[in-house]
Write a protein that holds these residues in place. Structure first.
Motif, PDB file in Angstrom:
ATOM      1  N   LYS A   1      28.135  34.085  51.993  1.00 13.06           N
ATOM      2  CA  LYS A   1      27.166  33.021  51.747  1.00 13.06           C
ATOM      3  C   LYS A   1      26.025  33.505  50.857  1.00 13.06           C
ATOM      4  O   LYS A   1      25.559  32.781  49.969  1.00 13.06           O
ATOM      5  N   ILE A   2      25.584  34.733  51.081  1.00 11.94           N
ATOM      6  CA  ILE A   2      24.510  35.297  50.251  1.00 11.94           C
ATOM      7  C   ILE A   2      24.972  35.439  48.808  1.00 11.94           C
ATOM      8  O   ILE A   2      24.241  35.119  47.862  1.00 11.94           O
ATOM      9  N   ILE A   3      26.212  35.907  48.620  1.00  6.47           N
ATOM     10  CA  ILE A   3      26.751  36.090  47.265  1.00  6.47           C
ATOM     11  C   ILE A   3      26.876  34.761  46.549  1.00  6.47           C
ATOM     12  O   ILE A   3      26.543  34.635  45.363  1.00  6.47           O
ATOM     13  N   LEU A   4      27.356  33.736  47.258  1.00  4.40           N
ATOM     14  CA  LEU A   4      27.545  32.437  46.624  1.00  4.40           C
ATOM     15  C   LEU A   4      26.221  31.780  46.245  1.00  4.40           C
ATOM     16  O   LEU A   4      26.174  30.946  45.329  1.00  4.40           O
ATOM     17  N   LYS A   5      25.144  32.144  46.929  1.00  2.00           N
ATOM     18  CA  LYS A   5      23.837  31.556  46.625  1.00  2.00           C
ATOM     19  C   LYS A   5      23.130  32.257  45.468  1.00  2.00           C
ATOM     20  O   LYS A   5      22.192  31.707  44.902  1.00  2.00           O
TER      21      LYS A   5
ATOM     22  N   ASN B   1      23.940  35.368  40.072  1.00  5.97           N
ATOM     23  CA  ASN B   1      24.901  36.247  39.399  1.00  5.97           C
ATOM     24  C   ASN B   1      26.317  35.719  39.575  1.00  5.97           C
ATOM     25  O   ASN B   1      26.650  35.129  40.606  1.00  5.97           O
ATOM     26  N   THR B   2      27.126  35.950  38.569  1.00  8.98           N
ATOM     27  CA  THR B   2      28.531  35.520  38.636  1.00  8.98           C
ATOM     28  C   THR B   2      29.474  36.687  38.906  1.00  8.98           C
ATOM     29  O   THR B   2      30.585  36.477  39.384  1.00  8.98           O
ATOM     30  N   TRP B   3      29.008  37.902  38.572  1.00  7.57           N
ATOM     31  CA  TRP B   3      29.910  39.043  38.732  1.00  7.57           C
ATOM     32  C   TRP B   3      30.254  39.302  40.189  1.00  7.57           C
ATOM     33  O   TRP B   3      31.361  39.758  40.501  1.00  7.57           O
ATOM     34  N   ASP B   4      29.288  39.015  41.110  1.00 12.24           N
ATOM     35  CA  ASP B   4      29.567  39.293  42.521  1.00 12.24           C
ATOM     36  C   ASP B   4      30.560  38.296  43.119  1.00 12.24           C
ATOM     37  O   ASP B   4      31.154  38.560  44.174  1.00 12.24           O
ATOM     38  N   ASN B   5      30.759  37.151  42.463  1.00 14.33           N
ATOM     39  CA  ASN B   5      31.773  36.211  42.945  1.00 14.33           C
ATOM     40  C   ASN B   5      33.178  36.801  42.836  1.00 14.33           C
ATOM     41  O   ASN B   5      34.083  36.428  43.587  1.00 14.33           O
ATOM     42  N   ALA B   6      33.346  37.720  41.871  1.00 18.33           N
ATOM     43  CA  ALA B   6      34.654  38.368  41.713  1.00 18.33           C
ATOM     44  C   ALA B   6      34.994  39.226  42.917  1.00 18.33           C
ATOM     45  O   ALA B   6      36.174  39.442  43.221  1.00 18.33           O
ATOM     46  N   LEU B   7      33.980  39.719  43.622  1.00 26.81           N
ATOM     47  CA  LEU B   7      34.230  40.512  44.838  1.00 26.81           C
ATOM     48  C   LEU B   7      34.928  39.674  45.897  1.00 26.81           C
ATOM     49  O   LEU B   7      35.785  40.167  46.643  1.00 26.81           O
ATOM     50  N   ILE B   8      34.546  38.395  45.956  1.00 32.24           N
ATOM     51  CA  ILE B   8      35.180  37.484  46.921  1.00 32.24           C
ATOM     52  C   ILE B   8      36.555  37.063  46.424  1.00 32.24           C
ATOM     53  O   ILE B   8      37.522  37.005  47.186  1.00 32.24           O
TER      54      ILE B   8
END
Length: 419
Positions: free
Chosen positions: A52-56, A59-66
């Protein structure tokens, strides 16, 4: 911990014959239960909170982690680490079950670490695809090589754990198997070398339109791998090509067409040679009123007048020799000039690139008149529309120049010739 469990069992009145096995069973249950509970909490609470923290974040690069499940694979490391930590504390040392449980945990932990590294590499590949302006670096092939090395090292470590030997001992034996390894991985080695050459020479990148008739490939490159290149053809089928085929075989790359922003038109009109003739002065006077030919025909009329003045008047009086002794305009030449003018004023044709109309050698079907120019778009549909409009006009205008476009006789022609 094992002693505490035994003491508790004795207090509960368990028969002394079953104390040992009961303590081991309870210890095994505690290890598995704690590991499972820790994984459950980490996955369903901690991981969800981090997601939830990443989606908020912006940054877009951390979405790749999910997307590539990096966090979930790292979360799976926790139960294996707990098994390794808890087993010596809860189970008695030296028993077979404890050694087996530790071995399984170590093997699964090593394998899961390899999976996590693989997921991180996938993230780097995804970020490169999104951010790189020019994708000449063969990152996909490099990542596949790194993955291959990671899994080879993982396999060696797993074998070393099972055999209870040092990994260095196993690595030393691989030197004797070099020839066998080269034979097994020859396609991988050839693919890696090919990827480096393709990258260094900037031959192909993902997204290029290439043609390889030998392999039936005609479409966009969607992936350049270590051993294969995937091409999505225009009929949406996928053709898989060996990577080294791009340096060993000839192929056509349409990339520069897109960079230029223009697409070539190269098509011929077949003119019936029997329809080629000289123009009379009356015909020239009629055509001189057309906007495109006005300047051209005015200059030609002046040149013809000068040439006619230099011809012997006695020759001019002989009508049978007029066409032979005096310079004349031909309908095919005028038609060619008209096409050139039409192309130059056409907004859909690039005037800064080669634009010409030329005659090709005559054939049994007639005289080929080739139109060579470039449309101002690379879009396939728009390009075909521009090309069709151009030749629609030329086919329709040809009879006004007394030009017949050749075609083989059809039933319609035979019917009208009889009537």
């Amino acid at each position: 911990m094992n002693e505490l469990i035994k003491t508790w069992l004795i207090e509960q009145g368990v028969n002394s014959n079953y104390i040992e096995i009961s303590a081991i069973s309870i210890g095994l249950f505690l290890i598995l239960f704690i590991s499972f509970i820790s994984y459950y909490i980490a996955k369903n609470y901690l991981l969800n909170m981090v997601t939830k923290i990443i989606l908020k974040t912006k940054n877009t690069w951390d979405n790749a982690l999910i997307e590539h499940k990096v966090l979930s694979r790292i979360t799976l490391l926790l139960p294996f680490i707990l098994v390794l930590f808890l087993t010596p504390l809860i189970l008695p040392d030296g028993i077979l079950l404890a050694r087996l449980l530790v071995l399984i945990a170590k093997v699964l932990l090593v394998f899961q670490i390899a999976q996590s590294i693989s997921a991180v590499l996938n993230v780097s590949k995804s970020l490169y695809r999104e951010s790189a302006k020019q994708r000449y670096l063969p990152l996909n092939s490099i990542i596949q090589v790194i993955k291959l090395v990671v899994y080879l090292v993982t396999a060696i470590i797993v074998v070393a754990l099972i055999l209870d030997r040092s990994p260095i001992y196993l690595l030393s034996g691989l030197g004797a198997l070099t020839a066998v390894l080269l034979l097994i991985f020859q396609d991988t080695i050839k693919g890696l070398v090919a990827s480096i050459q393709i990258s260094a020479n900037k031959m192909v990148v993902a997204g290029d339109w290439i043609e390889l008739p030998k392999y039936g490939a005609d479409g966009d490159v969607i992936e350049i791998g270590l051993s294969t290149v995937k091409v999505q053809n225009f009929d949406k089928t996928i053709t898989t090509i060996p990577t080294y085929a791009l340096i060993s075989d000839s192929f056509k790359n349409w990339r520069n067409m897109y960079h230029t922003g223009a697409r070539r038109i190269k098509r011929t009109l077949i003119v019936d040679i029997a329809s080629i003739d000289f123009y009379s002065l009356e015909k020239i006077d009629f055509l001189v009123n057309t906007n495109l030919l006005k300047s051209y025909l005015t200059d030609k009329k002046q040149q013809l007048a000068v040439d006619h003045e230099s011809v012997d008047s006695s020759v001019v009086q002989d009508d049978s020799l007029t066409k032979i002794n005096m310079r004349q305009l031909t309908n095919i030449g005028t038609f060619r000039a008209y096409i050139e003018m039409y192309l130059n004023q056409n907004n859909n044709i690039r005037n800064d690139l080669t634009c010409m109309v030329r005659q090709l050698p005559a054939t049994a079907s007639g005289l080929p008149l080739e139109i060579y120019c470039f449309a101002n778009t690379t879009d396939w549909i728009a390009y075909e529309a521009i090309q069709a409009d151009l030749f629609d006009h030329l086919f329709a205008i040809a009879p006004h120049f007394d030009i017949r476009v050749f075609q083989h006789p059809s039933g319609f022609d035979w019917k009208h010739s009889v009537s």
